[in-house]
Design a protein around this motif. Structure first.
Motif, mmCIF file in Angstrom:
data_model
loop_
_atom_site.group_PDB
_atom_site.id
_atom_site.type_symbol
_atom_site.label_atom_id
_atom_site.label_comp_id
_atom_site.label_asym_id
_atom_site.label_seq_id
_atom_site.Cartn_x
_atom_site.Cartn_y
_atom_site.Cartn_z
ATOM 1 N N PRO A 78 0.788 -1.237 0.000
ATOM 2 C CA PRO A 78 0.000 0.000 0.000
ATOM 3 C C PRO A 78 0.819 1.286 0.000
ATOM 4 O O PRO A 78 0.266 2.358 -0.231
ATOM 5 C CB PRO A 78 -0.836 -0.107 1.283
ATOM 6 N N TRP A 79 2.101 1.192 0.287
ATOM 7 C CA TRP A 79 2.936 2.397 0.286
ATOM 8 C C TRP A 79 4.407 1.996 0.228
ATOM 9 O O TRP A 79 4.771 0.854 0.546
ATOM 10 C CB TRP A 79 2.683 3.269 1.525
ATOM 11 N N PRO A 80 5.269 2.922 -0.167
ATOM 12 C CA PRO A 80 6.705 2.646 -0.132
ATOM 13 C C PRO A 80 7.142 2.352 1.294
ATOM 14 O O PRO A 80 6.591 2.899 2.246
ATOM 15 C CB PRO A 80 7.336 3.946 -0.644
ATOM 16 N N ALA A 323 -0.054 3.036 -5.498
ATOM 17 C CA ALA A 323 0.206 1.852 -4.678
ATOM 18 C C ALA A 323 -0.882 1.669 -3.638
ATOM 19 O O ALA A 323 -1.372 0.542 -3.416
ATOM 20 C CB ALA A 323 1.576 1.988 -4.007
ATOM 21 N N PHE A 324 -1.282 2.758 -2.997
ATOM 22 C CA PHE A 324 -2.314 2.687 -1.956
ATOM 23 C C PHE A 324 -3.652 2.213 -2.528
ATOM 24 O O PHE A 324 -4.323 1.341 -1.960
ATOM 25 C CB PHE A 324 -2.466 4.045 -1.294
ATOM 26 N N LEU A 325 -4.062 2.788 -3.649
ATOM 27 C CA LEU A 325 -5.354 2.448 -4.230
ATOM 28 C C LEU A 325 -5.382 1.011 -4.752
ATOM 29 O O LEU A 325 -6.380 0.298 -4.601
ATOM 30 C CB LEU A 325 -5.680 3.425 -5.374
ATOM 31 N N ARG A 326 -4.288 0.585 -5.350
ATOM 32 C CA ARG A 326 -4.244 -0.773 -5.909
ATOM 33 C C ARG A 326 -4.228 -1.823 -4.794
ATOM 34 O O ARG A 326 -4.840 -2.879 -4.923
ATOM 35 C CB ARG A 326 -3.024 -0.928 -6.810
ATOM 36 N N ALA A 327 -3.514 -1.524 -3.691
ATOM 37 C CA ALA A 327 -3.469 -2.480 -2.589
ATOM 38 C C ALA A 327 -4.816 -2.612 -1.897
ATOM 39 O O ALA A 327 -5.155 -3.678 -1.370
ATOM 40 C CB ALA A 327 -2.403 -2.069 -1.580
ATOM 41 N N GLY A 328 -5.614 -1.528 -1.912
ATOM 42 C CA GLY A 328 -6.895 -1.552 -1.239
ATOM 43 C C GLY A 328 -8.037 -2.045 -2.097
ATOM 44 O O GLY A 328 -9.162 -2.201 -1.610
ATOM 45 N N SER A 329 -7.765 -2.276 -3.376
ATOM 46 C CA SER A 329 -8.848 -2.690 -4.272
ATOM 47 C C SER A 329 -9.038 -4.215 -4.281
ATOM 48 O O SER A 329 -8.186 -4.961 -3.831
ATOM 49 C CB SER A 329 -8.541 -2.205 -5.692
#
Length: 329
Positions: A78-80, A323-329
């Motif tokens: 979700p993030w670096p 990264a955040f949006l893709r990890a939460g989808s």
């Protein structure tokens, strides 16, 4: 001034040495704390490390953060990695200082002949070469301590960058595009973020590294416009002198190549709309810079050069959001 060449600084004389520590250089941030509030004895060392010119470590740091964010997208995180980002920040400040000190040791005689650099600590006599070498060693040890917190592959990758760092100060005497070697060194973080995350390298990291190299050549060509007249007299080679009246076209080519390589890296990690939106905003900022270039306006060149911090942060924000949006989808 005589024939356009700055005379050797008066602080080289014993009767002026006491005034030198309070003398800032022209491209320092106005009224920076390092020039106003730091103990007088420390000011020359802070100037050697370019603390009063933070844009340098920002531009060294941003490719690290881009690469770390790209790695997060590729890994589905979700993030670096925040620890890596913190280490990169500390390392960037330390290694920017070490690189600048090394550069100043090598260039001290040339710097004395250029108006913008003649009051740097070494050519102006604020510190001796021996003192500068000791300071360089201390900064390098800080950088090494940071590097050793990463995996072995990342450590080896980081150490490999020292080749370009060592070569750069000599390139302005030998080739017309020393900015290429500067880019190879300054953009190395484009490899480091990925190496720290995966203990390996892959094409997305290579492409974002090369994108950062092209970006560096572009923005440093703008920066070199400040010195173009002094460089002509002193015989210092630079991309600004090479391209002359075509400098805007050259910067367009550099920035265009950077964007093409960046888009390639995003495609390889299957990035989403937020990453591409960040790249589009980054491109818009670079386009604004190109439109604003005035080849003989040194003050404007410095402002445009410094604005690349904002351009780089815009791209990092887009990559991190993706990264955040893709990890939460």
């Amino acid at each position: 001034m005589s024939g356009g060449i700055a005379e050797p600084p008066q602080s080289l004389r014993p009767d002026r040495a006491a005034d030198a520590p309070d003398r800032s250089v022209p491209d320092a941030v106005a009224r920076h704390w390092a020039d106003r509030r730091a103990p007088v004895a420390l000011r020359p060392y802070l100037r050697l490390a370019r603390i009063e010119r933070p844009i340098g470590w920002w531009l060294l740091l941003l490719p690290c953060w881009w690469s770390a964010a790209l790695a997060a997208i590729a890994a589905g995180k979700p993030w670096p990695d925040p620890v890596h980002c913190l280490l990169f920040w500390i390392g960037a400040v330390a290694m920017r200082g070490a690189g600048s000190t090394y550069n100043d040791i090598v260039d001290r005689k040339l710097d004395a002949r250029v108006e913008r650099t003649r009051w740097r600590p070494l050519p102006s006599g604020q510190v001796s070469v021996r003192q500068a070498l000791a300071f360089l060693a201390a900064l390098a040890l800080v950088g090494l301590a940071v590097l050793l917190q990463l995996n072995r592959f990342a450590v080896a990758t980081g150490l490999a960058s020292l080749l370009w760092v060592a070569l750069y100060p000599f390139m302005k005497r030998l080739i017309w595009l020393p900015q290429i070697v500067l880019g190879l060194a300054f953009a190395w973080g484009g490899l480091m973020g990925w190496a720290a995350a995966f203990a390996s390298l892959a094409w997305p990291a290579v492409l974002i590294y090369l994108a950062a190299v092209a970006w560096t050549v572009g923005y440093d060509t703008i920066y070199a416009l400040q010195d173009i007249e002094d460089d002509e007299i002193a015989g210092i080679k630079s991309s600004a002198r090479l391209f002359g009246e075509h400098v805007r076209t050259a910067v367009v080519a550099c920035y265009g190549l950077a964007l093409a390589l960046l888009l390639g890296s995003l495609w390889l990690v299957n990035a989403g709309p937020a990453a591409y939106s960040g790249a589009a905003a980054f491109a818009a900022h670079l386009a604004w810079q190109v439109r604003a270039i005035e080849p003989r306006d040194g003050a404007r060149a410095l402002r445009l050069f410094r604005s690349n911090r904002d351009a780089g942060l815009i791209l990092f924000a887009g990559l991190s959001l993706d990264a955040f949006l893709r990890a939460g989808s």
